[in-house]
Enzyme design. Structure first.
Site, short mmCIF file in Angstrom:
data_model
loop_
_atom_site.label_atom_id
_atom_site.label_comp_id
_atom_site.label_asym_id
_atom_site.label_seq_id
_atom_site.Cartn_x
_atom_site.Cartn_y
_atom_site.Cartn_z
CG HIS A 105 -0.22 0.09 2.51
ND1 HIS A 105 0.54 -0.91 2.99
CD2 HIS A 105 0.03 1.36 3.32
CE1 HIS A 105 1.14 -0.62 4.22
NE2 HIS A 105 0.70 0.81 4.38
CG ASP A 107 1.94 5.17 4.77
OD1 ASP A 107 1.41 4.06 4.91
OD2 ASP A 107 2.87 5.60 5.27
CG HIS A 261 4.86 1.23 3.00
ND1 HIS A 261 4.36 2.29 2.32
CD2 HIS A 261 4.46 0.91 4.16
CE1 HIS A 261 3.57 2.80 3.33
NE2 HIS A 261 3.42 2.10 4.50
NE ARG A 276 2.19 6.72 8.86
CZ ARG A 276 0.96 6.18 8.47
NH1 ARG A 276 1.18 4.94 7.84
NH2 ARG A 276 -0.19 6.78 8.42
FE LIG Z 1 1.98 2.18 5.67
#
Ligand SMILES: [Fe+2]
Length: 332
Positions: A105, A107, A261, A276
Site C-alpha cells: 500500500h 499510506d 510498502h 510514524r
Molecule cells: Fe503504511
C-alpha cells in the site's frame, strides 16, 4: 556507489544505494529539528532520487524531535481516523494493536492529498522478522511496455479505507478485527485518483495503486481486478523493491508519492513498535491534467489534533463519473 556531500558543519553526509532502483543508506546525519539547511537539502535530494532512505543509530529521537524533524520536510499531518500515540502527530505502528500492514500500500491514499513523506522510527524490534519492503512506483511505470503505459495513463481508480478486514485476516480474533475496523473506518472515505500521477517535484510518472484501491472506474469488476493485478505485479517485481531489516534506532523516510510498502508479518507474538510521522502532500494530477477528487464524504473531517492528512486545499473538484460501489477485494 556511495556519494558524499560535505555540509556546513563540516561533517560528511554519505548516500549509499542499497538497491539498483530504490533505497539508499544515509550516514553522517543526526536527525532532529536542528538539522542544518544544507543537510536537510541533501536528505531531501536523496529521498527524491532513491524513494526511500535509511538512517541507523538515531536513538536520540523521541516523539517531539521526530515531529520537529518532520517539520523540516513539510507540514506534519494527523491520520484522518486513527488517534495518534502522543496526542499530536506520531502514529503508533504496534504489532499488538490492530491490523498489520502486510499488504502492499501507499499510506492514506483514500483521501486526495495523501502524505508526501512518511518518516518511520523503530522503537522496539522483534528478535527476528518484521522487515519492511518498499517498491518504486516510478520505475514500475517506466518499465511497462508502451501500450500498458498508455492504458495506465487513461485509467482512474477509487480508493477507500472501507474494506473487508476479515477477508484480509482470516485468523485474527473477531473482536480485535471489529475494534480496528471501527476506528480505522470511523469515517468512510472514497477518493478517485488517476492510476498514473505526475510527481509534483520530480515530474516522474508513478503508478498510484495499492490495496486501498476498490476498483477501476468505468470497468466491470472482473476487468478491474485483472488490470489491477497486472499493474500491481509490475510494482512488486523484486527489481523494483528493497527490503529493510530493522534495528532499534533506525529511521526510514519514504516518498509516499513514488512508493508502496509492505510490513512483513513474520515475527509471531514478539513486540514490534514503530512511530510514524507523515508530512502533508498535495492533490495528485494525472497525465491528462485532471486532479484527484474526494467522492465521499464531502470534506475531510478534522482529527482530534492539528490538520488531517489530505486536507490540503484541493483545486475546484472536477466532475467525477460515479461508479457503482462493489464489495472490495482484500485491501489494507
Ligand atoms: Fe503504511
Amino acid at each position: 556507489m556511495a556519494t558524499a556531500t560535505r555540509h556546513t558543519t563540516g561533517t560528511e553526509i554519505t548516500t549509499t544505494p542499497v538497491g539498483g532502483r530504490i533505497g539508499a543508506v544515509i550516514d553522517g546525519v543526526r536527525l532532529g529539528g536542528d538539522l542544518d539547511p544544507a543537510a536537510v537539502t541533501a536528505v531531501r535530494d536523496a529521498l527524491l532520487a532513491h524513494k526511500v532512505v535509511f538512517f541507523r543509530g538515531q536513538h536520540h529521537l523521541d516523539e517531539e524531535s521526530h515531529e520537529a524533524f518532520a517539520r523540516l520536510l513539510g507540514t506534519p499531518v494527523a491520520h484522518p481516523t486513527v488517534p495518534s500515540a502522543d496526542g499530536r502527530y506520531a502514529l503508533g505502528i504496534d504489532s499488538h494493536h490492530g491490523a498489520r500492514a502486510n499488504q502492499w500500500h501507499t499510506d492514506v491514499t483514500f483521501v486526495p492529498a495523501y502524505p508526501a513523506f512518511s518518516i518511520l522510527r523503530a522503537v522496539t524490534i522483534p528478535p527476528y522478522g518484521g522487515d519492511t519492503l518498499w517498491a518504486n512506483t516510478a520505475t514500475a511505470y517506466a518499465h511497462l511496455a508502451e501500450p500498458l503505459r498508455a492504458l495506465a495513463d487513461s485509467l482512474r481508480a477509487v480508493h477507500s479505507n472501507d474494506y473487508d478486514y476479515a477477508a484480509l485476516k482470516p485468523d485474527a480474533l473477531p473482536e480485535a478485527l471489529a475494534q480496528y475496523r471501527e476506528v480505522f473506518t470511523s469515517t468512510r472515505f472514497r477518493t478517485e485518483h488517476p492510476v498514473v500521477r505526475v510527481h509534483p517535484e520530480t515530474g516522474e510518472r508513478t503508478l498510484l495503486l495499492g490495496n486501498f484501491v476498490q476498483r477501476l472506474q468505468g470497468l466491470t469488476g472482473r476487468d478491474s481486478r485483472a488490470l489491477l493485478d497486472l499493474f500491481q505485479a509490475h510494482i512488486e517485481l523484486p527489481e523494483n523493491t528493497v527490503r529493510w531489516q530493522w534495528q532499534p534506532g533506525d529511521v526510514a523516510i519514504w516518498d509516499n508519492r513514488a512508493t508502496q510498502h509492505y510490513g512483513v508479518d513474520d515475527s509471531g507474538d514478539h513486540e514490534r513498535t514503530l512511530r510514524r510521522v507523515t508530512v502533508d502532500g498535495d492533490v495528485p494530477v494525472g497525465t491528462d491534467g485532471r486532479h484527484s477528487v474526494l467522492l465521499s464524504p464531502e470534506t475531510v473531517p478534522a482529527p482530534s489534533f492539528g490538520i488531517p492528512s489530505g486536507a490540503s486545499a484541493a483545486p475546484e473538484a472536477e466532475a467525477a463519473p460515479e461508479a457503482e460501489a462493489e464489495p472490495a477485494a482484500a485491501t489494507a
